[in-house]
Design a protein around this motif. Sequence first.
Motif, PDB file in Angstrom:
ATOM      1  N   PRO A  84       0.840  -1.205   0.000  1.00  0.00           N
ATOM      2  CA  PRO A  84       0.000   0.000   0.000  1.00  0.00           C
ATOM      3  C   PRO A  84       0.877   1.259   0.000  1.00  0.00           C
ATOM      4  N   ILE A  85       0.539   2.214  -0.825  1.00  0.00           N
ATOM      5  CA  ILE A  85       1.301   3.463  -0.924  1.00  0.00           C
ATOM      6  C   ILE A  85       0.327   4.625  -0.765  1.00  0.00           C
ATOM      7  N   ASP A  86       0.597   5.509   0.179  1.00  0.00           N
ATOM      8  CA  ASP A  86      -0.269   6.680   0.331  1.00  0.00           C
ATOM      9  C   ASP A  86       0.563   7.913   0.633  1.00  0.00           C
ATOM     10  N   GLY A  87      -0.116   9.059   0.653  1.00  0.00           N
ATOM     11  CA  GLY A  87       0.557  10.339   0.787  1.00  0.00           C
ATOM     12  C   GLY A  87       1.233  10.577   2.117  1.00  0.00           C
ATOM     13  N   ARG A  88       0.944   9.732   3.101  1.00  0.00           N
ATOM     14  CA  ARG A  88       1.608   9.905   4.403  1.00  0.00           C
ATOM     15  C   ARG A  88       3.047   9.404   4.371  1.00  0.00           C
ATOM     16  N   ILE A  89       3.388   8.626   3.356  1.00  0.00           N
ATOM     17  CA  ILE A  89       4.766   8.155   3.188  1.00  0.00           C
ATOM     18  C   ILE A  89       5.581   9.274   2.544  1.00  0.00           C
ATOM     19  N   PRO A  90       6.779   9.585   3.047  1.00  0.00           N
ATOM     20  CA  PRO A  90       7.594  10.657   2.454  1.00  0.00           C
ATOM     21  C   PRO A  90       7.819  10.445   0.957  1.00  0.00           C
ATOM     22  N   LYS A  91       7.927  11.547   0.228  1.00  0.00           N
ATOM     23  CA  LYS A  91       8.057  11.519  -1.227  1.00  0.00           C
ATOM     24  C   LYS A  91       9.234  10.650  -1.687  1.00  0.00           C
ATOM     25  N   ASP A  92      10.384  10.801  -1.070  1.00  0.00           N
ATOM     26  CA  ASP A  92      11.560  10.013  -1.467  1.00  0.00           C
ATOM     27  C   ASP A  92      11.322   8.519  -1.280  1.00  0.00           C
ATOM     28  N   LYS A  93      10.679   8.157  -0.169  1.00  0.00           N
ATOM     29  CA  LYS A  93      10.386   6.753   0.089  1.00  0.00           C
ATOM     30  C   LYS A  93       9.377   6.226  -0.925  1.00  0.00           C
ATOM     31  N   ARG A  94       8.393   7.055  -1.295  1.00  0.00           N
ATOM     32  CA  ARG A  94       7.418   6.623  -2.303  1.00  0.00           C
ATOM     33  C   ARG A  94       8.108   6.376  -3.646  1.00  0.00           C
ATOM     34  N   ARG A  95       9.060   7.225  -3.982  1.00  0.00           N
ATOM     35  CA  ARG A  95       9.779   7.053  -5.249  1.00  0.00           C
ATOM     36  C   ARG A  95      10.508   5.699  -5.268  1.00  0.00           C
ATOM     37  N   GLU A  96      11.109   5.328  -4.145  1.00  0.00           N
ATOM     38  CA  GLU A  96      11.776   4.029  -4.049  1.00  0.00           C
ATOM     39  C   GLU A  96      10.775   2.879  -4.189  1.00  0.00           C
ATOM     40  N   LEU A  97       9.607   3.047  -3.568  1.00  0.00           N
ATOM     41  CA  LEU A  97       8.592   1.997  -3.634  1.00  0.00           C
ATOM     42  C   LEU A  97       8.075   1.819  -5.056  1.00  0.00           C
ATOM     43  N   TRP A  98       7.815   2.922  -5.749  1.00  0.00           N
ATOM     44  CA  TRP A  98       7.315   2.825  -7.125  1.00  0.00           C
ATOM     45  C   TRP A  98       8.332   2.090  -8.011  1.00  0.00           C
ATOM     46  N   ALA A  99       9.604   2.293  -7.749  1.00  0.00           N
ATOM     47  CA  ALA A  99      10.634   1.660  -8.578  1.00  0.00           C
ATOM     48  C   ALA A  99      10.765   0.164  -8.300  1.00  0.00           C
ATOM     49  N   SER A 100      10.538  -0.250  -7.054  1.00  0.00           N
ATOM     50  CA  SER A 100      10.813  -1.642  -6.671  1.00  0.00           C
ATOM     51  C   SER A 100       9.568  -2.513  -6.561  1.00  0.00           C
ATOM     52  N   VAL A 101       8.400  -1.921  -6.410  1.00  0.00           N
ATOM     53  CA  VAL A 101       7.194  -2.685  -6.104  1.00  0.00           C
ATOM     54  C   VAL A 101       6.767  -3.548  -7.293  1.00  0.00           C
ATOM     55  N   GLU A 102       6.180  -4.712  -6.990  1.00  0.00           N
ATOM     56  CA  GLU A 102       5.602  -5.564  -8.038  1.00  0.00           C
ATOM     57  C   GLU A 102       4.099  -5.322  -8.164  1.00  0.00           C
ATOM     58  N   ILE A 103       3.399  -5.315  -7.024  1.00  0.00           N
ATOM     59  CA  ILE A 103       1.971  -4.978  -7.035  1.00  0.00           C
ATOM     60  C   ILE A 103       1.747  -3.883  -5.993  1.00  0.00           C
ATOM     61  N   ALA A 104       1.338  -2.720  -6.445  1.00  0.00           N
ATOM     62  CA  ALA A 104       1.079  -1.587  -5.556  1.00  0.00           C
ATOM     63  C   ALA A 104      -0.426  -1.350  -5.468  1.00  0.00           C
ATOM     64  N   VAL A 105      -0.874  -0.872  -4.297  1.00  0.00           N
ATOM     65  CA  VAL A 105      -2.269  -0.480  -4.103  1.00  0.00           C
ATOM     66  C   VAL A 105      -2.256   0.959  -3.596  1.00  0.00           C
ATOM     67  N   ALA A 106      -3.002   1.830  -4.252  1.00  0.00           N
ATOM     68  CA  ALA A 106      -2.960   3.246  -3.888  1.00  0.00           C
ATOM     69  C   ALA A 106      -4.235   3.939  -4.335  1.00  0.00           C
ATOM     70  N   THR A 107      -4.485   5.116  -3.776  1.00  0.00           N
ATOM     71  CA  THR A 107      -5.585   5.954  -4.257  1.00  0.00           C
ATOM     72  C   THR A 107      -5.119   6.689  -5.511  1.00  0.00           C
ATOM     73  N   PRO A 108      -6.038   7.073  -6.379  1.00  0.00           N
ATOM     74  CA  PRO A 108      -5.634   7.806  -7.592  1.00  0.00           C
ATOM     75  C   PRO A 108      -4.985   9.146  -7.281  1.00  0.00           C
ATOM     76  N   GLU A 109      -5.361   9.785  -6.158  1.00  0.00           N
ATOM     77  CA  GLU A 109      -4.746  11.060  -5.787  1.00  0.00           C
ATOM     78  C   GLU A 109      -3.260  10.882  -5.528  1.00  0.00           C
ATOM     79  N   THR A 110      -2.901   9.828  -4.810  1.00  0.00           N
ATOM     80  CA  THR A 110      -1.486   9.560  -4.537  1.00  0.00           C
ATOM     81  C   THR A 110      -0.731   9.266  -5.840  1.00  0.00           C
TER      82      THR A 110
END
Length: 653
Positions: A84-110
């Motif tokens: 799960p990825i949401d806006g409460r996660i710091p931007k830099d950490k989200r960038r790392e997750l988007w690069a490494s994740v296989e299946i992500a779940v998120a809101t369209p706003e995020t």
Amino acid sequence: MVTWNFSFAPRTYQTKAADWALKKRQGVCCLPTGTGKTLVAVLWLKFLFESEEVNKALILEPTRLLVNQTTEYFLQKASVECIPIDGRIPKDKRRELWASVEIAVATPETVFNDIEDVNMDAIVVDECHHTVGQDACAKVMANLEPEWRLGLSAFVPERREQEIKHLIGPIRRWGWSDPEIAPFVPNWIGEIYEGHLDPNEQVLLGAIRRLPIEPGLNPGLLERYLTRDGSTAVKETLTKKNRLAEAFGEMLLPMVPDNMHKLEAVREVVNTHEPHKAIVFVDRVVIADRVSALLSQMKPVVFKGKSGRFDQSTALNQAHHKDTRLVVSTSAGEEGIDLPSADLLVIWGNAASDIRFIQRLGRMMRKTGEGLKFATFVVTPESSDFNSFVEGLSKAAEAGTIDVEKTFGWDPEVLWPKTTWWHVSELLRENPKPLKEMADTLEVREELAEKVIANTVRKGRLFYIYDVEGIVREAEAEGDKWTKEYIEGLFEETLSNNDSRLDSEWFRRAAWNMATSMMGRMRQYRIYALTDDVRSLKQQYPFQFSHQDCKMILEEQHRQSQAKRGRGSHYTVLRGVGPLVSPADDLWGTAVWLAKIPDVQSIALRRRKSERLIYYFQPQSEEILRAVVENAARLFELIDHHRYNARFGGVHD
């Protein structure tokens, strides 16, 4: 590499839907709510990953609640860990997750906020009827354009079809009357829509939570009004003649916006379902009028209770008329009124009361032969409003009135991550804490934290011991304070009257006894822990327990006896086992016997009438019973020690 391990057998129509979507590569499956649409997504993604058609996939959910729900669903049904990825996660950490994740779940706003970092081979769009216009979901799909796309929805309005087809793909519908689906469709479907406080209301909420608590003055009501009804309700309260307005009106009114944060969610609900007739339950006339004005095209009728200016008979006739598509009822107007049957029920103000919860759903639950019905709850996430919804739903489920998994289409445990209780449990995991420390960390009022904790203690999720060292320290301080005041007053009298009645040691002992009997029952000394985490409690607070052979009387009180006798402490000695307990005893038999007694509300451990510790729960295990017995023994051990000092040590400076 994602590994799939199914714990279920898919239904025939679910397999057919997934096969159709795979052949189309891009398409929308419309199945009735409660029939397992998410399972279609599981089957679809399983094939794509196992056939190596895709390496990365994204699941879009309209709310954070559904993000949590879907993440848990994939783990339970397929042993697949989505991230799960949401806006409460710091931007830099989200960038790392988007690069490494296989299946992500998120809101369209995020996702839209991070659009330059998101690159997916496949996208599942849950509740895809939102994918139109300026909705964040539409913006995401317009920007990403992956080769594999799956939309899921219970209903796509005709006016939205073309745009959804363009952004996702062709639409295929499976109706609730389909013979393969009909056996699995409940009589009514439950849904949750979220209404979020805007930034100004968030500031107001913070100010309300910092207000002081005084006897007879509960500022927590303002928090309830804000999260349930919006800042308009707070303004209405503070401009009327009442104690809250007198105490806080001058300070708060300048910062109170005139807003109802749930209005747009109600509009979205009605536009999505296009009901023949809808009923909206609210708690204030001002909200009823605003909802009526917002949806005036539905020729609404408003019930405002039984005031002299309101013609209830005329309104009721209008409500039953076929041209009236919307009935808005206040809480005063909903009682004892034969409102018409509706295919959409919208609950604006959530109630923790199981009776009120079930009464409002009455028209949804009975079969009328008029097709599928929807009950939609509009909630404010992570607030007392959401807590009330979960509590009411839980009580209705416990009473056997609602099958949550069948009606709402998800496991009720998914709700907990949005409640104050969940945050409390996470805070306490391997880290027991007192009430005030929990409230401060969670940034909620103590009375809200205490209410949540009291409910969870009764349900057997939490238990507590006392900070007996703190009790004794404050009792000693109070005893010294009273003794000092007594000595100073009596010393002046002795000088003037040549009186020699000064007996400070006697008074100090009397003051100590009085202070101890007062302090032992105070809630602020309770230290809470999860019932499955006694070990952490003892490790963190080792000096709150004694293993000495201290004999105490074990008493119990059950709700039935309290209801018959009224309020008060009516305890009876535990029958069937020896009435005396001690940390040196084997307590297993006592715990087993105690667990057999129905409806136990609390237990008490005492030596004398004035020396009693009350624990408001029934120990579920010998381990918990031993912890509270050792805790009470420690208090009595400290009392004896300080009594000795009071007798032979004189008055402290």
